[in-house]
Design a protein around this motif. Structure first.
Motif: not given
Length: 339
Positions: A220-224
């Motif tokens: 999720d952090a990578d996508l953000a």
């Protein structure tokens, strides 16, 4: 409701492969083809799949021809995809599928993504279903996970979703290709079909890799981060997170038992080449899917230099240059015959 069509119905469509910058690897539901993590991709331009689907009451079974040859290996997946469309239409009519790729098939260049996206769009038109792009994306995902993204063009995000039925695991466009043009140089290091397909590789990884949970927890952090980079048109930021995601995915697969090694010597040499170019100030980064081909993503001003450098890498057979492409689209059936 009728179980057959009154007349022969046919349509053709073209879809482009996509390459994930924030990688998809792993399934949370095998039957519905639901991903364990979300992903983010770019759709390519000059690489394409063109597919004709013809439903005919006279056929006793589905048939599949790929690049001019009967493809019995793909027939089971093809029929499963057609079954989803037939169920929507309330028919049982068999179909003939004719498909052409202008790039190596099953070699880590997302041919299943473009192939099933084109098949769903052509089948939808042939049956007169009039599905929305989101509905096409859900059906394409059922056939091949990354095909959900090839329904759309430019920058695309595919949500892993929360619902058990998978209806919220759908791809959505983030930004059109023309809004932030990038170039991609695809270094072809092998034209052979990979020994271990993506689905088998994902299952092995999920079952045996000690890094599986860390992969899920960090996605999720990578996508953000990638979304923010795209919104800001920040190439360096996108480069950093994309290479990080790529190497994490391959580390995850390498740690499976037995380990999955999709690279060859030329792949690794091409990685070093791209890293060297970037160290010299060229705006370029690499990404690699489950296969030996390296994709060097760069600003258009650097495209010629990047492609030239990759052509000098030992073991690189060819370099295909492309920009970012648009969504899947219907085409005249005659275009397939001319492919």
């Amino acid at each position: 409701m009728s179980t057959t069509l009154d007349v022969s119905r046919r349509a053709a469509a073209q879809a482009q492969p996509n390459i994930a910058l924030i990688k998809y690897w792993g399934k949370r539901d095998l039957r519905l083809n639901l991903p364990v993590v979300g992903s983010l991709s770019i759709t390519l331009d000059t690489l394409w799949t063109r597919t004709e689907v013809r439903f005919d009451d006279a056929l006793s079974a589905d048939t599949m021809t790929l690049n001019g040859k009967v493809d019995a290996k793909q027939l089971k997946r093809t029929s499963a995809c057609l079954d989803l469309l037939r169920a929507r239409a309330g028919v049982t009519t068999r179909a003939e599928v004719i498909s052409e790729n202008n790039f190596p098939t099953g070699a880590g260049l997302a041919s299943s993504a473009s192939g099933f996206a084109a098949m769903v769009m052509a089948g939808d038109a042939a049956l007169g279903l009039r599905l929305t792009p989101a509905e096409q994306s859900v059906l394409a995902r059922r056939c091949s996970g990354s095909a959900a993204r090839s329904i759309f063009g430019g920058y695309v995000e595919w949500a892993h979703g929360q619902q058990a039925d998978g209806e919220d695991s759908v791809a959505t466009p983030l930004l059109e290709a023309a809004a932030w043009p990038l170039s991609v140089a695809v270094a072809i290091t092998s034209t052979a079909e990979k020994a271990i397909g993506s689905t088998e590789g994902m299952n092995r990884t999920a079952d045996t890799s000690p890094y599986q949970q860390a992969w899920i927890d960090s996605q999720d952090a990578d996508l953000a981060e990638a979304r923010a980079a795209i919104a800001a048109r920040d190439f360096e930021r996108l480069a950093d997170i994309s290479e990080h995601s790529c190497l994490k995915m391959h580390a995850l697969a390498l740690a499976a038992k037995p380990g999955l090694l999709y690279w060859n010597a030329a792949t690794v040499a091409a990685m070093h080449c791209v890293r060297g170019l970037r160290a010299k100030g060229l705006p370029v980064f690499f990404t690699i899917d489950a296969g030996p081909q390296l994709k060097a993503v760069c600003l258009p001003s650097a495209a010629a230099a990047v492609a030239a450098a990759l052509r000098e890498v030992p073991g690189v057979l060819n370099v295909v240059e492309t920009g970012l492409g648009g969504p899947a689209r219907l085409i005249p059936v005659a275009d397939l015959a001319a492919a």
